[in-house]
Design a protein around this motif. Structure first.
Motif, PDB file in Angstrom:
ATOM      1  N   VAL A 138       2.860  -3.455   5.227  1.00  0.00           N
ATOM      2  CA  VAL A 138       3.340  -2.299   5.986  1.00  0.00           C
ATOM      3  C   VAL A 138       2.625  -2.178   7.318  1.00  0.00           C
ATOM      4  O   VAL A 138       3.212  -1.769   8.303  1.00  0.00           O
ATOM      5  N   SER A 192      10.151   1.173  -5.338  1.00  0.00           N
ATOM      6  CA  SER A 192       8.761   0.762  -5.514  1.00  0.00           C
ATOM      7  C   SER A 192       8.596  -0.082  -6.770  1.00  0.00           C
ATOM      8  O   SER A 192       7.898  -1.096  -6.766  1.00  0.00           O
ATOM      9  N   VAL A 230       2.549   4.853 -12.999  1.00  0.00           N
ATOM     10  CA  VAL A 230       3.308   6.101 -12.866  1.00  0.00           C
ATOM     11  C   VAL A 230       4.572   5.872 -12.045  1.00  0.00           C
ATOM     12  O   VAL A 230       5.618   6.463 -12.341  1.00  0.00           O
ATOM     13  N   VAL A 231       4.492   4.992 -11.039  1.00  0.00           N
ATOM     14  CA  VAL A 231       5.677   4.718 -10.224  1.00  0.00           C
ATOM     15  C   VAL A 231       6.788   4.133 -11.104  1.00  0.00           C
ATOM     16  O   VAL A 231       7.942   4.564 -11.050  1.00  0.00           O
ATOM     17  N   THR A 280       0.827  -1.208   0.000  1.00  0.00           N
ATOM     18  CA  THR A 280       0.000   0.000   0.000  1.00  0.00           C
ATOM     19  C   THR A 280       0.863   1.260   0.000  1.00  0.00           C
ATOM     20  O   THR A 280       0.413   2.312  -0.446  1.00  0.00           O
ATOM     21  N   VAL A 281       2.101   1.158   0.482  1.00  0.00           N
ATOM     22  CA  VAL A 281       3.005   2.311   0.438  1.00  0.00           C
ATOM     23  C   VAL A 281       3.283   2.691  -1.012  1.00  0.00           C
ATOM     24  O   VAL A 281       3.202   3.863  -1.394  1.00  0.00           O
ATOM     25  N   VAL A 282       3.587   1.681  -1.815  1.00  0.00           N
ATOM     26  CA  VAL A 282       3.902   1.919  -3.229  1.00  0.00           C
ATOM     27  C   VAL A 282       2.715   2.572  -3.925  1.00  0.00           C
ATOM     28  O   VAL A 282       2.862   3.523  -4.705  1.00  0.00           O
ATOM     29  N   ARG A 283       1.510   2.078  -3.590  1.00  0.00           N
ATOM     30  CA  ARG A 283       0.336   2.602  -4.273  1.00  0.00           C
ATOM     31  C   ARG A 283       0.017   4.023  -3.828  1.00  0.00           C
ATOM     32  O   ARG A 283      -0.368   4.865  -4.647  1.00  0.00           O
ATOM     33  N   PHE A 320       2.204   6.144  -2.906  1.00  0.00           N
ATOM     34  CA  PHE A 320       3.235   6.936  -3.586  1.00  0.00           C
ATOM     35  C   PHE A 320       2.804   7.238  -5.023  1.00  0.00           C
ATOM     36  O   PHE A 320       2.926   8.375  -5.505  1.00  0.00           O
ATOM     37  N   GLY A 321       2.289   6.226  -5.697  1.00  0.00           N
ATOM     38  CA  GLY A 321       1.797   6.414  -7.060  1.00  0.00           C
ATOM     39  C   GLY A 321       0.702   7.466  -7.124  1.00  0.00           C
ATOM     40  O   GLY A 321       0.724   8.351  -7.988  1.00  0.00           O
ATOM     41  N   PRO A 374      -1.711   3.948 -10.421  1.00  0.00           N
ATOM     42  CA  PRO A 374      -0.633   4.292  -9.479  1.00  0.00           C
ATOM     43  C   PRO A 374       0.619   3.435  -9.687  1.00  0.00           C
ATOM     44  O   PRO A 374       1.736   3.928  -9.469  1.00  0.00           O
ATOM     45  N   LEU A 375       0.458   2.189 -10.123  1.00  0.00           N
ATOM     46  CA  LEU A 375       1.628   1.343 -10.347  1.00  0.00           C
ATOM     47  C   LEU A 375       2.394   1.822 -11.575  1.00  0.00           C
ATOM     48  O   LEU A 375       3.621   1.898 -11.588  1.00  0.00           O
ATOM     49  N   ILE A 377       9.423   8.603   1.692  1.00  0.00           N
ATOM     50  CA  ILE A 377       8.379   9.444   1.079  1.00  0.00           C
ATOM     51  C   ILE A 377       8.019  10.558   2.050  1.00  0.00           C
ATOM     52  O   ILE A 377       7.852  11.715   1.675  1.00  0.00           O
TER      53      ILE A 377
END
Lengths: 317, 261
Positions: B203, B237, B25-26, A136-139, A141-142, B22-23, B225
């Protein structure tokens, strides 16, 4: 097809074939070593720690010893202060809005997946499960990259010669957007499983009898998929109200949820009793949600049977 | 139905775009040539990946904490979960439904609560932040996935195969070990992958349980972050997305398993 057989298929999945008598796993001694290790883990890492947390929640906070074993209700009383009530209400509101959005987007998606054919289903499940399993951190961040002040959307709008127009970062809306992305697969998977068990012939029959697609969806699919939708909605709600990272990164000061308060009290303020009281409050909310959804599913089932019986007797007359 | 099926397809496409945005763009930002979090348009660079592998905190978080913890808790969860699944499916208990809900409890209780409760116990015992508390917690989160997947695999195995083995002279234990277990392997492998990823991506629990020496990669990314790091966090990420994507694809393509939980 009798209604009872549909409901047993919807609720319990395919009936398990009986293994041969005396098969491995039948003997009482086998039962102990099969279930024993996991039961021990559940006791050591879940039941005892939660009981310990529950006990701390009624003890008195002590700045140096963390807590002293003097029973008090002060920690729970503090939950009723306006600030914490606001946090609780906000957490519930975010959870409910997220769950509703997931239902609106997820039920049609589940229906499409159930009827789209094996190849598309395989790709669809990959595209559903893969994001679900990413941290969920990665998402979060996205989403920060997409929705931020200088984010992708505002960059595009500035690039096209307009002003920045998107200012959702650090609001509740941003938290809900990120949470819907997190919770959606949790709702779609059980819904998909229950829609797949609806025989296609039922849909064809309804269509042949003149049902419009909307009627078909409302009168056939929704009632039969209700148990799957209900269990998926509960999962989505539970995950949505129990987050720390998403509101911490996307919500700003004004959108803190109960998870943020629990974390701060436990790790930063070192007020273990108050953190525990908030944790117990969160468990109470979770239990309430589970019981409510079971009751709703049971009521829907009763309503469906009632309607079926009425229709059957009307047809017989 | 055709008019509405087009509308449905459009909706499904949009929802998938929303899930993947979101994936995507990362991953794109991780190839950025500048320190800004912008999607590169003309130039691509691997600088941030180089920086990732050059920074001890990131490298250790991945290789010394996240991967070992995920391997340990994934294996443990597969073992315990498989045993528990056999127990649930095979012992014709009247209380099976109650047992099953008890076994699924870690899915129902928000993992921040499991993390908080574990942290309190560990802190009082003076062992907070040690790797094995993380392994214990992650095992707990992984077992329900293994039970679901292996339980479904077990139910799908034709009981006549086992009967035939017994009729041909196997003991029931031999029949289970030699006939059922080999057929169960794909399901166990798939359960192991789920349990591995649950630990690798967690997390909520690690936030409470991880200590200074056991900072997992997602936790490190989170704090970076928070303090506004550079696109190295995008590279970190993207690497996590790669690991998860490859594992899920393996499960689906190699084992020809249906991805359902």
């Amino acid at each position: 097809m009798r209604p009872t057989s549909i409901s047993s298929r919807v609720e319990g999945g395919a009936p398990a074939p009986r293994p041969p008598r005396g098969a491995a796993g039948d003997a009482p001694s086998a039962r102990v070593w099969l279930s024993g290790p996991y039961v021990v883990l559940l006791l050591v890492a879940l039941v005892v720690p939660l009981a310990h947390l529950g006990a701390i929640s009624i003890f008195t906070h002590h700045p140096r010893l963390m807590f002293v074993a003097e029973p008090t209700l002060e920690n729970y009383a503090r939950l009723l202060q306006p600030y914490y009530l606001e946090v609780l209400v906000r957490t519930l509101r975010i959870g409910l809005v997220t769950t509703l959005c997931c239902m609106v987007l997820g039920v049609p998606l589940a229906y499409w997946l159930a009827r789209c054919g094996p190849t598309a289903l395989g790709i669809g499940l990959f595209l559903l499960v893969m994001p679900m399993m990413v941290s969920t951190v990665v998402r979060a961040f996205g989403w920060m990259i997409i929705l931020g002040r200088n984010g992708v959307i505002n960059q595009i709008s500035v690039g096209l010669g307009f002003e920045r127009w998107l200012f959702v970062m650090n609001t509740e809306t941003a938290v809900v957007i990120a949470l819907v992305q997190i919770c959606l697969p949790l709702l779609v998977l059980p819904t998909l499983a229950s829609i797949e068990r609806i025989p296609r012939s039922l849909e064809e029959a309804a269509a042949n009898l003149g049902a419009s697609p909307v009627q078909l969806f409302r009168r056939v699919i929704l009632p039969l998929a209700a148990p799957g939708i209900a269990s998926g909605a509960v999962l989505a709600f539970l995950v949505a109200i129990g987050v720390v990272v998403t509101p911490a990164l996307m919500g700003g000061r004004g959108s803190r949820m109960i998870g943020n308060e629990i974390y701060d009290q436990l790790i930063t303020a070192l007020n273990w009793p108050f953190a525990s009281a908030m944790a117990i409050a969160l468990i109470a909310i979770v239990l309430g949600a589970v019981i409510a959804s079971r009751a709703a599913a049971a009521a829907a089932e009763r309503f469906r049977r009632e309607a079926a019986r009425r229709r059957a007797s009307a047809g017989g007359a | 139905m055709h008019g509405s099926s087009t509308a449905l397809r459009v909706l499904a496409t949009l929802v998938f775009a929303f899930l993947l945005a979101p994936l995507l763009v990362v991953v794109l930002v991780s190839f950025s040539p500048t320190p800004a979090f912008r999607i590169p348009t003309t130039e691509f660079s691997l600088d941030w990946y180089r920086k990732f592998f050059g920074m001890a905190q990131f490298r250790d978080g991945l290789f010394l904490v996240s991967l070992p913890v995920a391997l340990a808790s994934g294996s443990l969860a597969t073992l315990l979960g498989t045993l528990a699944a056999v127990y649930l499916v095979r012992s014709g208990l009247a209380s099976r439904a109650a047992m099953e809900s008890f076994f699924m409890l870690p899915l129902l209780i928000p993992s921040i609560l499991l993390g908080a409760a574990l942290y309190l116990v560990a802190a009082r015992m003076g062992v907070a932040g040690q790797a094995w508390t993380l392994v214990l917690g992650h095992t707990l989160l992984g077992v329900p996935y293994v039970i679901r997947v292996v339980g479904a695999g077990l139910v799908a195995i034709d009981p006549r195969l086992e009967e035939a083995a017994v009729n041909l002279g196997c003991t029931s234990r031999q029949a289970f070990l030699r006939v059922v277990l080999p057929l169960l392997k794909p399901a166990m492998f798939s359960g192991a992958i789920f349990a591995f990823i649950v630990s690798f991506s967690d997390v909520n629990l690690a936030l409470f349980v991880a200590g200074p020496g056991t900072t997992t990669l997602p936790i490190h990314v989170f704090s970076q972050i928070f303090w506004e790091g550079d696109p190295t966090i995008a590279a970190a990420s993207a690497l996590q997305i790669l690991v998860v994507g490859v594992l899920i694809l393996t499960m689906q393509r190699l084992l020809k398993l249906r991805l359902s939980l």
